[in-house]
Design a protein around this motif. Structure first.
Motif, PDB file in Angstrom:
ATOM      1  N   VAL A 169       0.853  -1.181   0.000  1.00  0.00           N
ATOM      2  CA  VAL A 169       0.000   0.000   0.000  1.00  0.00           C
ATOM      3  C   VAL A 169       0.891   1.234   0.000  1.00  0.00           C
ATOM      4  O   VAL A 169       1.932   1.245   0.668  1.00  0.00           O
ATOM      5  CB  VAL A 169      -0.918   0.030   1.247  1.00  0.00           C
ATOM      6  N   GLY A 170       0.478   2.275  -0.738  1.00  0.00           N
ATOM      7  CA  GLY A 170       1.231   3.520  -0.743  1.00  0.00           C
ATOM      8  C   GLY A 170       0.318   4.728  -0.678  1.00  0.00           C
ATOM      9  O   GLY A 170      -0.579   4.878  -1.518  1.00  0.00           O
ATOM     10  N   PHE A 171       0.507   5.574   0.335  1.00  0.00           N
ATOM     11  CA  PHE A 171      -0.215   6.838   0.456  1.00  0.00           C
ATOM     12  C   PHE A 171       0.818   7.953   0.341  1.00  0.00           C
ATOM     13  O   PHE A 171       1.441   8.332   1.333  1.00  0.00           O
ATOM     14  CB  PHE A 171      -0.940   6.941   1.809  1.00  0.00           C
ATOM     15  N   GLY A 172       1.029   8.473  -0.850  1.00  0.00           N
ATOM     16  CA  GLY A 172       2.097   9.424  -1.071  1.00  0.00           C
ATOM     17  C   GLY A 172       1.659  10.873  -1.025  1.00  0.00           C
ATOM     18  O   GLY A 172       0.476  11.194  -1.207  1.00  0.00           O
ATOM     19  N   THR A 173       2.617  11.749  -0.766  1.00  0.00           N
ATOM     20  CA  THR A 173       2.409  13.182  -0.917  1.00  0.00           C
ATOM     21  C   THR A 173       2.700  13.554  -2.372  1.00  0.00           C
ATOM     22  O   THR A 173       2.893  12.691  -3.227  1.00  0.00           O
ATOM     23  CB  THR A 173       3.320  13.963   0.037  1.00  0.00           C
ATOM     24  N   TYR A 174       2.757  14.856  -2.663  1.00  0.00           N
ATOM     25  CA  TYR A 174       2.961  15.308  -4.036  1.00  0.00           C
ATOM     26  C   TYR A 174       4.227  14.719  -4.660  1.00  0.00           C
ATOM     27  O   TYR A 174       4.215  14.268  -5.800  1.00  0.00           O
ATOM     28  CB  TYR A 174       3.013  16.843  -4.067  1.00  0.00           C
ATOM     29  N   GLU A 175       5.322  14.706  -3.909  1.00  0.00           N
ATOM     30  CA  GLU A 175       6.601  14.247  -4.457  1.00  0.00           C
ATOM     31  C   GLU A 175       6.686  12.724  -4.385  1.00  0.00           C
ATOM     32  O   GLU A 175       7.534  12.166  -3.701  1.00  0.00           O
ATOM     33  CB  GLU A 175       7.753  14.915  -3.704  1.00  0.00           C
ATOM     34  N   SER A 176       5.794  12.063  -5.108  1.00  0.00           N
ATOM     35  CA  SER A 176       5.761  10.612  -5.134  1.00  0.00           C
ATOM     36  C   SER A 176       5.101  10.161  -6.431  1.00  0.00           C
ATOM     37  O   SER A 176       4.481  10.971  -7.132  1.00  0.00           O
ATOM     38  CB  SER A 176       4.970  10.074  -3.933  1.00  0.00           C
ATOM     39  N   PRO A 177       5.217   8.872  -6.768  1.00  0.00           N
ATOM     40  CA  PRO A 177       4.576   8.378  -7.990  1.00  0.00           C
ATOM     41  C   PRO A 177       3.060   8.277  -7.871  1.00  0.00           C
ATOM     42  O   PRO A 177       2.366   8.213  -8.875  1.00  0.00           O
ATOM     43  CB  PRO A 177       5.204   6.994  -8.178  1.00  0.00           C
ATOM     44  N   GLU A 178       2.551   8.243  -6.632  1.00  0.00           N
ATOM     45  CA  GLU A 178       1.111   8.067  -6.411  1.00  0.00           C
ATOM     46  C   GLU A 178       0.630   9.021  -5.322  1.00  0.00           C
ATOM     47  O   GLU A 178       0.331   8.606  -4.208  1.00  0.00           O
ATOM     48  CB  GLU A 178       0.819   6.613  -6.027  1.00  0.00           C
ATOM     49  N   PRO A 179       0.535  10.308  -5.630  1.00  0.00           N
ATOM     50  CA  PRO A 179       0.057  11.261  -4.624  1.00  0.00           C
ATOM     51  C   PRO A 179      -1.401  11.016  -4.276  1.00  0.00           C
ATOM     52  O   PRO A 179      -2.238  10.813  -5.160  1.00  0.00           O
ATOM     53  CB  PRO A 179       0.247  12.612  -5.310  1.00  0.00           C
TER      54      PRO A 179
END
Length: 460
Positions: A169-179
């Motif tokens: 699972v990934g919950f990214g901020t703006y500087e990520s592949p999946e914001p």
């Protein structure tokens, strides 16, 4: 008298062997499963630009009672280091356990043009060794929550997704592949239009972490909870939302951001206790690099340097390890020199995992230091930052350092990659790096300088 079992009868023979097989299988499965049950959940909390002296348990001015309690219930390290004085390379080292320049990440990842100017890749290669992948292969459920800054954002649209590094699972901020849309309503790091406001982001990230733990009670969980506090801009409430840049960089705003970050970490630890997971959950808290602004070095507890600097204030960070019942309470480790490079082999050991085949890490297994023992570092630590003067930001004045550094024992050398401006400090007696003894210790200086320059030649 009990009759002797007739093992020659076909039905009885089948029954006998089946029962024997079942008993053996149960015994074997008990041996195999029991370590898995005892493997801890691991939550690695990374604060953003938190200074060595920002927490009150490290002498800071702002009360941080929850992190202070975490330290009282665990171990607080006073000689913990990160691999770089800036975010992206520091994070690359945490994921790979290797010097970030091995993967051509030497400054913060930005536009493609800016990355080229810094001689960098656009994102961390997904073929690089990956801590979450190792944890997943060891049977863990894995999640990334928060700031990534290892690829994605701006005009970099082809960064690998979180799953390629081993995250479920990934919950990214703006500087990520999946914001995640809740915290990235616009094409920037934050905005007033985000459904979750700037001052509520740490709480939102803690919620995602707790949800992940609650949903994965049948397997151990590994979570990178990487906050974007207390990085500027400090926007602690609706009233300050119109502020930008220096207007938000006040001591008062920093204080409110730190208080909220501390409150949310306390809320997370309290919920872990409520879920009865505290006896089997390791939480490690540290920062990705030094602070900026430093407010006249108060945020570094008087250490020289800042973010963007290889002096102590740029690379020495607060670090707390918490695991009730496993880590001794109220322990302050002032002797162990521990690096973020060590966390890859350390977490792998605690998870009963296996390092990748032919893995050549730059850290060492420091699990004994997390649990209860002071350890002596066997290998020197090396740093680099600032490959050219056109594309790298630097600390100002006395905080601007040469672009290579090395620590061996209590001795720390700084030198430029061209061999100029060597500085040598004895950190045992001069942690503030005020007395350059390079001339007095000319032999030691020459030896360490040669080692630092040779190390630099091994990097891309």
């Amino acid at each position: 008298m009990r009759k002797r079992q007739d093992k020659t009868h076909p039905v009885k023979t089948i029954y006998y062997h089946s029962r024997l097989f079942l008993l053996c299988w149960l015994a074997l499965s008990n041996v195999l499963v029991r370590p898995a049950e005892n493997r801890p959940n691991i939550i690695f909390v990374l604060a953003d630009d938190l200074g060595y002296g920002d927490l009150s348990c490290y002498g800071g001015e702002v009360p941080t009672p929850n992190l202070d309690r975490m330290a009282r219930e665990g171990t607080r390290f006073t000689q913990a280091y990160v691999a770089s004085p800036i975010c992206s390379p520091s994070r690359a080292a945490l994921i790979t356990g290797q010097h970030p320049a091995r993967w051509r990440i030497t400054s913060y990842l930005q536009t493609r043009k800016g990355n080229r100017a810094c001689e960098m890749a656009d994102f961390l290669d997904s073929e690089a060794p990956s801590l979450p992948r190792v944890m997943k292969e060891a049977g863990y459920r894995t999640a990334h929550v928060g700031k990534w800054h290892l690829g994605g954002g701006r005009d970099v649209t082809n960064a690998p997704p979180f799953k390629n590094y081993g995250y479920d699972v990934g919950f990214g901020t703006y500087e990520s592949p999946e914001p995640h849309p809740s915290i990235t309503a616009t094409n920037w790091i934050w905005s007033a239009h985000d459904p979750v406001k700037r001052w509520d982001r740490t709480g939102w990230m803690v919620d995602r972490t707790l949800e992940f733990l609650s949903a994965n009670t049948n397997k151990p969980a590994f979570v990178n909870l990487w906050l974007d506090d207390p990085h500027t801009p400090w926007i602690p409430s609706e009233e300050e939302i119109g502020q930008r840049g220096a207007a938000s960089e006040t001591r008062g705003n920093l204080r409110r951001v730190l208080v909220e970050m501390d409150r949310q970490i306390g809320r997370m630890l309290a919920r872990i206790r409520e879920l009865k997971l505290h006896g089997n959950t390791l939480v490690v808290f540290m920062s990705d690099n030094g602070p900026l602004p430093t407010f006249r070095q108060t945020r570094t507890a008087g250490l020289r340097g800042s973010k963007l600097s290889l002096y102590e204030g740029g690379v020495r960070v607060p670090m707390i390890a918490w695991w009730p019942g496993k880590i001794p309470e109220s322990r302050v480790d002032e002797k162990t020199v521990i690096s973020s490079l060590d966390l890859f082999p350390t977490f792998t050991e605690l998870a009963s995992g296996k390092l990748p085949t032919n893995y050549a890490g730059d850290g060492a297994n420091a699990s004994a230091a997390l649990l209860d023992k002071t350890i002596e570092r066997k290998k020197p630590l090396f740093w680099e930052y600032g490959r050219n003067t056109n594309s790298f930001a630097f600390g100002r004045g006395a905080n601007r350092s040469p672009n290579l550094a090395m620590r061996d024992g209590n001795w720390k050398l700084l030198v430029n990659a061209d061999g100029t401006d060597a500085e040598l400090y004895n950190l045992e007696t001069d942690a503030q790096e005020e007395r350059n003894v390079a001339k007095d210790e000319s032999v030691r200086t020459a030896e360490m300088k040669a080692a630092a320059l040779q190390w630099r030649k091994t990097l891309p």
